[in-house]
Structure formats: C-alpha cells, structure tokens
Scaffold this motif. Structure first.
Motif, PDB file in Angstrom:
ATOM      1  N   ILE A 144      42.904  35.732  33.391  1.00 32.73           N
ATOM      2  CA  ILE A 144      42.566  36.935  32.629  1.00 32.73           C
ATOM      3  C   ILE A 144      43.688  37.968  32.721  1.00 32.73           C
ATOM      4  CG2 ILE A 144      41.376  38.221  34.449  1.00 32.73           C
ATOM      5  CD1 ILE A 144      40.323  37.850  30.755  1.00 32.73           C
ATOM      6  N   THR A 145      44.409  37.992  33.839  1.00 32.92           N
ATOM      7  CA  THR A 145      45.551  38.897  33.965  1.00 32.92           C
ATOM      8  C   THR A 145      46.680  38.485  33.028  1.00 32.92           C
ATOM      9  OG1 THR A 145      44.992  39.308  36.288  1.00 32.92           O
ATOM     10  CG2 THR A 145      47.202  39.926  35.565  1.00 32.92           C
ATOM     11  N   TYR A 173      45.957  51.761  26.236  1.00 32.15           N
ATOM     12  CA  TYR A 173      46.098  51.140  27.559  1.00 32.15           C
ATOM     13  C   TYR A 173      44.828  51.317  28.385  1.00 32.15           C
ATOM     14  CZ  TYR A 173      51.065  50.012  27.179  1.00 32.15           C
ATOM     15  OH  TYR A 173      52.269  49.453  26.820  1.00 32.15           O
ATOM     16  N   VAL A 174      44.185  52.465  28.254  1.00 35.01           N
ATOM     17  CA  VAL A 174      42.926  52.701  28.978  1.00 35.01           C
ATOM     18  C   VAL A 174      41.858  51.717  28.518  1.00 35.01           C
ATOM     19  CG1 VAL A 174      41.024  54.334  29.292  1.00 35.01           C
ATOM     20  CG2 VAL A 174      43.395  55.112  29.498  1.00 35.01           C
ATOM     21  N   ILE A 175      41.785  51.468  27.210  1.00 29.91           N
ATOM     22  CA  ILE A 175      40.812  50.511  26.680  1.00 29.91           C
ATOM     23  C   ILE A 175      41.088  49.109  27.221  1.00 29.91           C
ATOM     24  CG2 ILE A 175      40.025  49.335  24.585  1.00 29.91           C
ATOM     25  CD1 ILE A 175      40.359  51.935  23.085  1.00 29.91           C
ATOM     26  N   VAL A 176      42.355  48.700  27.206  1.00 27.84           N
ATOM     27  CA  VAL A 176      42.719  47.379  27.733  1.00 27.84           C
ATOM     28  C   VAL A 176      42.357  47.273  29.217  1.00 27.84           C
ATOM     29  CG1 VAL A 176      44.646  45.822  28.235  1.00 27.84           C
ATOM     30  CG2 VAL A 176      44.540  46.997  26.035  1.00 27.84           C
ATOM     31  N   ALA A 177      42.680  48.317  29.988  1.00 24.97           N
ATOM     32  CA  ALA A 177      42.366  48.309  31.414  1.00 24.97           C
ATOM     33  C   ALA A 177      40.856  48.268  31.652  1.00 24.97           C
ATOM     34  CB  ALA A 177      42.976  49.538  32.087  1.00 24.97           C
ATOM     35  N   LEU A 183      35.735  42.461  32.553  1.00 31.28           N
ATOM     36  CA  LEU A 183      35.782  40.997  32.634  1.00 31.28           C
ATOM     37  C   LEU A 183      35.839  40.533  34.087  1.00 31.28           C
ATOM     38  CD1 LEU A 183      38.216  40.134  29.694  1.00 31.28           C
ATOM     39  CD2 LEU A 183      35.760  39.688  29.804  1.00 31.28           C
ATOM     40  N   LEU A 184      36.587  41.246  34.920  1.00 32.21           N
ATOM     41  CA  LEU A 184      36.652  40.879  36.332  1.00 32.21           C
ATOM     42  C   LEU A 184      35.299  41.065  37.011  1.00 32.21           C
ATOM     43  CD1 LEU A 184      40.099  42.272  37.565  1.00 32.21           C
ATOM     44  CD2 LEU A 184      39.476  39.906  37.055  1.00 32.21           C
ATOM     45  N   ILE A 185      34.624  42.167  36.706  1.00 33.51           N
ATOM     46  CA  ILE A 185      33.295  42.393  37.290  1.00 33.51           C
ATOM     47  C   ILE A 185      32.316  41.317  36.821  1.00 33.51           C
ATOM     48  CG2 ILE A 185      31.331  43.981  37.323  1.00 33.51           C
ATOM     49  CD1 ILE A 185      33.348  46.277  37.114  1.00 33.51           C
ATOM     50  N   PHE A 186      32.381  40.995  35.530  1.00 36.38           N
ATOM     51  CA  PHE A 186      31.536  39.935  34.986  1.00 36.38           C
ATOM     52  C   PHE A 186      31.753  38.623  35.740  1.00 36.38           C
ATOM     53  CE2 PHE A 186      31.462  36.262  32.079  1.00 36.38           C
ATOM     54  CZ  PHE A 186      30.131  36.255  31.710  1.00 36.38           C
TER      55      PHE A 186
END
Length: 235
Positions: A144-145, A173-177, A183-186
């Motif tokens: 994902i990274t 960039y804030v939206i992408v972050a 996704l990581l939390i998911f």
C-alpha cells in the motif's frame, strides 16, 4: 537600453527534474505492465476480510524490487514538491548554483523514514503477534505504501505544470495521507485478531508506529525548512 531582468529559477523549467520525472513515469509504466496480474491479485488480497494468508502469488521475486522502486518514486515526488515550495517561497536565483543536495537529503530522509517504520513494525509485531500475521502485515504495508507513488506523481505534475495553488497541493497530499492511514487501519483490524480490549491495543499500536513517528517527521521537516534550509541555503 535597459538592464536585463534576471529570470527567476523555477523547478518546472529545470531539465534535470523533467528527465527524472520522465524516468519515474517509465519505471512506473514498466512495473504496472510487467506485474499487472500480481498487482490486481495483491489488491484483492488486501481487501479480503478473512484471515487466510495465501502468500503464494502475493510475494514474488519481483515484489521487493518493484516496491522499493515505487517507494523511491514516492519519496522523490514528495521531496520535489517540498523543494519546489522552498524555491517558490525564497525566490531562488537562476544565476546561482541549484542546491540539488537538498532534494537528495529529502529523498533519503523520507525513504529511510518509510523503512524505519517497517523496522518498528517488525519489532512490535514480533513481540505481540505470530509470525504469519507479521509477515502478511509487512507485505501489505509495503504494497500500500508503494501504491502511494501513483497519486503523489499525479500531484507533483499538477503542482509543477499547472496554476494550482500551494494550498490545494497541500490539501491533495492530506487526502492521500488520510486514505493511506485509513487503509492501514482497515488492514490492521483484518490482519490481527481482535480480542477483548483489542481496539484499545490497536490504537496504541498505531500511536507507536504511525502517529508518533509521523509527528516527529513533520516537526523535523518544519524545522529544516523554516530554520536551516531557508536561512543557510536558499537565501
């Protein structure tokens, strides 16, 4: 005859950066073309809600090379965006030597930060989780990274070759972050079995390997751009 007006330096007019962006686009195109089936398979595996770890077909001999290249492209595009903002704010002169080393340091810093987080993940996972879960999380994190290189590349193109404002660039960039962290939390809740008080432990997990390192990096970047680079390099 009036004196000639010095032409200000702009990143979008630097042929070195244009060539590097073309090289990055070529590498991304080759990776997508050669590994398109693996990428689709990994996306499906990433969003599966069961905990059956079918590593076969997920990690191939090209996986580590492709993810490393894409992560380097992510670091390059984000670093170039930061460098462009520093140049824009400082009104850098085209007659002076361009401090390319600043961009190199930024790339190394961001790339090192990504793999440092991977190292922290491995330490925490080795302490609290089984080997199978930890291995699957490592590949999911890298995957994902690496995919973040695509939206970051699009953002840097908009920033350099359009009239988009710096505030909009920051918002992108804030939206992408934000999507990246979601996704990581998911994946955390799917990958690691949640028992009693599991949500609290996941929160502590995120604080130790995501929130705290990101805050430290952000504070360091603020210091570097506002104090060191602008005072000692770009003026």
């Amino acid at each position: 005859m009036g004196s000639m007006i010095e032409r200000p330096y702009i990143v979008a007019g630097d042929s070195i950066f244009i060539l590097l962006l073309l090289l990055a686009l070529s590498l991304m195109s080759v990776i997508v073309y050669q590994s398109r089936r693996q990428i689709v398979h990994n996306i499906r595996q990433f969003f599966k809600r069961d905990r059956k770890y079918a590593e076969r077909g997920v990690v191939t001999k090209n996986f580590w090379l492709n993810t490393t290249v894409l992560i380097l492209i992510t670091s390059f595009t984000v670093s170039l965006s930061i460098f462009n903002e520093l140049v824009r704010r400082s009104g850098y002169s085209s007659t002076l030597s361009v401090p390319y080393w600043v961009l190199i340091v930024l790339i190394l810093l961001l790339t090192g930060f990504i793999f440092l987080k991977l190292y922290l993940y491995n330490i925490v996972n080795w302490t609290f989780f089984d080997v199978e879960s930890s291995k699957h999380w490592t590949t999911s994190y890298l995957f994902i990274t690496s995919l973040s290189s695509f939206p970051c590349y699009a953002i840097i193109l908009l920033e350099l070759f359009s009239n988009i404002s710096p505030l909009v660039v920051l918002f992108c960039y804030v939206i992408v972050a934000f999507l990246y962290e979601i996704l990581l939390i998911f994946k955390l809740f799917i990958n690691f079995k949640i028992k009693k008080y599991g949500a609290f432990l996941i929160f502590l997990y995120l604080c130790s390997v995501e929130i705290v390192p990101n805050i430290l990096l952000w504070r360091f970047m603020q210091w570097a751009s506002d104090v060191f680079i602008e005072a000692n390099v770009l003026y």
